[in-house]
Scaffold this motif. Sequence first.
Motif, PDB file in Angstrom:
ATOM      1  N   MET A  19       0.875  -1.163   0.058  1.00  0.00           N
ATOM      2  CA  MET A  19      -0.276  -0.174   0.127  1.00  0.00           C
ATOM      3  C   MET A  19       0.865   1.143  -0.074  1.00  0.00           C
ATOM      4  O   MET A  19       1.858   1.170   0.849  1.00  0.00           O
ATOM      5  CB  MET A  19      -0.738  -0.050   1.451  1.00  0.00           C
ATOM      6  CG  MET A  19      -1.997   1.295   0.840  1.00  0.00           C
ATOM      7  SD  MET A  19      -2.996   1.516   2.271  1.00  0.00           S
ATOM      8  CE  MET A  19      -4.184   0.416   2.513  1.00  0.00           C
ATOM      9  N   LYS A  20       0.391   2.231  -0.565  1.00  0.00           N
ATOM     10  CA  LYS A  20       1.031   3.388  -0.866  1.00  0.00           C
ATOM     11  C   LYS A  20       0.938   4.428   0.356  1.00  0.00           C
ATOM     12  O   LYS A  20       0.083   4.358   0.813  1.00  0.00           O
ATOM     13  CB  LYS A  20       0.211   4.387  -2.076  1.00  0.00           C
ATOM     14  CG  LYS A  20       2.052   5.481  -2.851  1.00  0.00           C
ATOM     15  CD  LYS A  20       0.969   5.686  -4.207  1.00  0.00           C
ATOM     16  CE  LYS A  20       2.068   6.818  -4.626  1.00  0.00           C
ATOM     17  NZ  LYS A  20       2.246   7.242  -5.799  1.00  0.00           N
ATOM     18  N   LYS A  21       2.201   4.674   0.667  1.00  0.00           N
ATOM     19  CA  LYS A  21       1.968   5.945   1.930  1.00  0.00           C
ATOM     20  C   LYS A  21       1.602   7.278   1.501  1.00  0.00           C
ATOM     21  O   LYS A  21       1.944   7.614   0.108  1.00  0.00           O
ATOM     22  CB  LYS A  21       3.345   6.029   2.431  1.00  0.00           C
ATOM     23  CG  LYS A  21       3.403   5.557   3.644  1.00  0.00           C
ATOM     24  CD  LYS A  21       4.936   5.684   4.325  1.00  0.00           C
ATOM     25  CE  LYS A  21       4.676   5.018   5.793  1.00  0.00           C
ATOM     26  NZ  LYS A  21       6.268   5.676   6.092  1.00  0.00           N
ATOM     27  N   LEU A  22       0.559   7.729   2.103  1.00  0.00           N
ATOM     28  CA  LEU A  22       0.347   9.213   1.741  1.00  0.00           C
ATOM     29  C   LEU A  22       1.361  10.323   2.325  1.00  0.00           C
ATOM     30  O   LEU A  22       1.903   9.739   3.231  1.00  0.00           O
ATOM     31  CB  LEU A  22      -1.206   9.390   2.477  1.00  0.00           C
ATOM     32  CG  LEU A  22      -2.194   9.154   2.218  1.00  0.00           C
ATOM     33  CD1 LEU A  22      -3.446   9.436   2.625  1.00  0.00           C
ATOM     34  CD2 LEU A  22      -2.608   8.734   0.373  1.00  0.00           C
ATOM     35  N   LYS A  23       1.611  11.188   1.257  1.00  0.00           N
ATOM     36  CA  LYS A  23       2.359  12.079   2.130  1.00  0.00           C
ATOM     37  C   LYS A  23       1.578  13.066   2.985  1.00  0.00           C
ATOM     38  O   LYS A  23       0.295  13.175   2.385  1.00  0.00           O
ATOM     39  CB  LYS A  23       2.914  13.098   1.336  1.00  0.00           C
ATOM     40  CG  LYS A  23       4.033  12.107  -0.185  1.00  0.00           C
ATOM     41  CD  LYS A  23       4.320  13.389  -1.592  1.00  0.00           C
ATOM     42  CE  LYS A  23       5.671  12.526  -1.784  1.00  0.00           C
ATOM     43  NZ  LYS A  23       5.816  13.509  -2.958  1.00  0.00           N
ATOM     44  N   LYS A  24       2.469  13.792   3.789  1.00  0.00           N
ATOM     45  CA  LYS A  24       1.903  14.541   4.573  1.00  0.00           C
ATOM     46  C   LYS A  24       2.177  16.530   4.039  1.00  0.00           C
ATOM     47  O   LYS A  24       2.541  16.598   3.375  1.00  0.00           O
ATOM     48  CB  LYS A  24       2.867  14.959   5.858  1.00  0.00           C
ATOM     49  CG  LYS A  24       2.194  15.601   7.393  1.00  0.00           C
ATOM     50  CD  LYS A  24       2.637  15.150   8.353  1.00  0.00           C
ATOM     51  CE  LYS A  24       2.491  16.231   9.640  1.00  0.00           C
ATOM     52  NZ  LYS A  24       3.479  16.149  10.837  1.00  0.00           N
TER      53      LYS A  24
END
Length: 111
Positions: free
Chosen positions: A1-6
């Motif tokens: 799963m791709k991490k969301l950028k803050k």
Amino acid sequence: MKKLKKIHQLTNDEFAELKAGADEALGHAQGKMITLRTNSVPRRRKPLVCTPKRILSIRMRLNVSQPVFADLLYVTKDTAAKWEQGLRKPSGSALRLLEIAEKQPEVLVDG
């Protein structure tokens, strides 16, 4: 799963600077705010037409050969020769440069 950028949260100062820039752009677009310095330059007259005889006299005044003359004007030797023979006519910036060469030849040969 791709991490969301803050997402970066703007500080009050950053937001104020961004808003001021947007307000200035909007004011400029609406003609309300003119912050750019503008100078108008008078348009110069067009240079006179150079006849082959005149071009030859400019070169002779400089006391240079056709290849050297061409090199001073950043044109090919063939171009300079054709100007002198009347087979081609200089235009635009070449006319202006020939005018300068005629009035102030030292500008071309010094430096």
